[in-house]
Write an enzyme that holds these catalytic residues in place. Sequence first.
Site, mmCIF file in Angstrom:
data_model
loop_
_atom_site.group_PDB
_atom_site.id
_atom_site.type_symbol
_atom_site.label_atom_id
_atom_site.label_comp_id
_atom_site.label_asym_id
_atom_site.label_seq_id
_atom_site.Cartn_x
_atom_site.Cartn_y
_atom_site.Cartn_z
ATOM 1 N N ASP A 1 3.190 -1.384 -9.780
ATOM 2 C CA ASP A 1 4.482 -1.813 -9.242
ATOM 3 C C ASP A 1 4.489 -3.331 -9.098
ATOM 4 O O ASP A 1 5.107 -3.884 -8.197
ATOM 5 C CB ASP A 1 4.727 -1.134 -7.889
ATOM 6 C CG ASP A 1 6.191 -1.159 -7.475
ATOM 7 O OD1 ASP A 1 7.055 -1.129 -8.368
ATOM 8 O OD2 ASP A 1 6.473 -1.212 -6.263
ATOM 9 N N ASP B 1 -17.831 2.358 -30.315
ATOM 10 C CA ASP B 1 -17.906 3.464 -31.264
ATOM 11 C C ASP B 1 -18.297 4.766 -30.580
ATOM 12 O O ASP B 1 -18.945 5.613 -31.169
ATOM 13 C CB ASP B 1 -18.906 3.138 -32.376
ATOM 14 C CG ASP B 1 -20.302 2.848 -31.822
ATOM 15 O OD1 ASP B 1 -20.450 2.801 -30.596
ATOM 16 O OD2 ASP B 1 -21.218 2.678 -32.650
ATOM 17 N N ILE B 2 -17.865 4.959 -29.340
ATOM 18 C CA ILE B 2 -18.298 6.154 -28.620
ATOM 19 C C ILE B 2 -17.693 7.411 -29.213
ATOM 20 O O ILE B 2 -18.235 8.489 -29.060
ATOM 21 C CB ILE B 2 -17.952 6.055 -27.125
ATOM 22 C CG1 ILE B 2 -16.447 5.872 -26.944
ATOM 23 C CG2 ILE B 2 -18.705 4.956 -26.454
ATOM 24 C CD1 ILE B 2 -16.021 5.889 -25.494
ATOM 25 N N GLY C 1 0.772 -1.235 0.000
ATOM 26 C CA GLY C 1 0.000 0.000 0.000
ATOM 27 C C GLY C 1 0.803 1.283 0.000
ATOM 28 O O GLY C 1 0.230 2.365 0.128
ATOM 29 N N ALA C 2 2.124 1.196 -0.173
ATOM 30 C CA ALA C 2 2.957 2.403 -0.121
ATOM 31 C C ALA C 2 2.641 3.360 -1.266
ATOM 32 O O ALA C 2 2.571 4.578 -1.069
ATOM 33 C CB ALA C 2 4.434 2.014 -0.149
ATOM 34 N N LYS D 1 6.496 -0.658 -13.582
ATOM 35 C CA LYS D 1 7.878 -1.077 -13.328
ATOM 36 C C LYS D 1 8.273 -2.198 -14.275
ATOM 37 O O LYS D 1 7.492 -3.110 -14.530
ATOM 38 C CB LYS D 1 8.028 -1.553 -11.886
ATOM 39 C CG LYS D 1 9.431 -2.097 -11.572
ATOM 40 C CD LYS D 1 9.649 -2.312 -10.101
ATOM 41 C CE LYS D 1 8.843 -3.474 -9.572
ATOM 42 N NZ LYS D 1 9.094 -3.683 -8.137
#
Length: 320
Positions: free
Chosen positions: A203, A178-179, A84-85, A264
């Site tokens: 990460d 097709d937006i 959670g860093a 990363k």
Amino acid sequence: MILVYNRIRSIISSSLGRIHVRYNSNSQNRWLNRQLKDPYTKEAKVQNLRSRAAFKLMQIDDKYRLFSKNRTDQRILDLGYAPGAWSQVARQRSSPNSMILGVDILPCEPPHGVNSIQANILAKRTHDLIRLFFSKHFQLNRHDDLHKDHGYFQNMLEEELTHVKDTELYREIFTSDDIYETPNTNSTLIEREKFPVDVIISDMYEPWPQTTGFWNNITNQAYFRMANTSGVSIRDHYQSIDLCDAALVTAIDLLRPLGSFVCKLYTGEEENLFKKRMQAVFTNVHKFKPDASRDESKETYYIGLKKKRNVDKLDVFSNS
């Protein structure tokens, strides 16, 4: 007690009734000494950060300005977020009203102000759950406890996804290709719903093969998490390429046009091909190794800025 622990570690596998004994090695001692002397490790403890990796993202953000306190509705997706860093950094550097979702195959209690689900990012259903989480249809003022099988909020998301799956709005958002070509008053809304994420940070890294110890849902699923590098540079490189590609597919599917992306990568011979795929998705692609990365580490970070419109996955991966 500490001396005994450092000398020998016993792992008991109850399912097989065997005891595996692993003696401490010189490499473990070197790693421990390096950790004790590392200034970023010390500073992470001082700042109550969950790992030294937080400083890598801080240095990336200092250079490329991924997060903004001026945007009140920034939506940030953290892939492989445990412990959670990186989510902590995203929370600190974005506005209080920004939404941050961590996704990991390990259940992990998220930092304050961050939500999480336990899920495999390689699964399409995970992409659907992420999209639903960031949609206006999912109310975030609900409380949820860490569940032994799926972390936070995932059971609510699963229920919500089941309820809305047969609606016209779901089909419009989740299946529309097709937006951009359909000029109507709802095109901007649909684009925001289909591509709800402003920033993706990844990460992720992958573990050694597990041969024993499968005994419950948490350990089985957690094993497939991107967890430990092997120390073999060729192997680490190819595994990281696969995970970077998984993160890039997520960006193609969920990141809004002009959005930002970080992943990363362990350097090696496939790196230029991955860079080419990045350039097919983003207008600006940068390679950067933060000062917080150790000199001997093969890791580097690729940053994609200003995601292009109308990106096709088949074109991206078939041409590189």
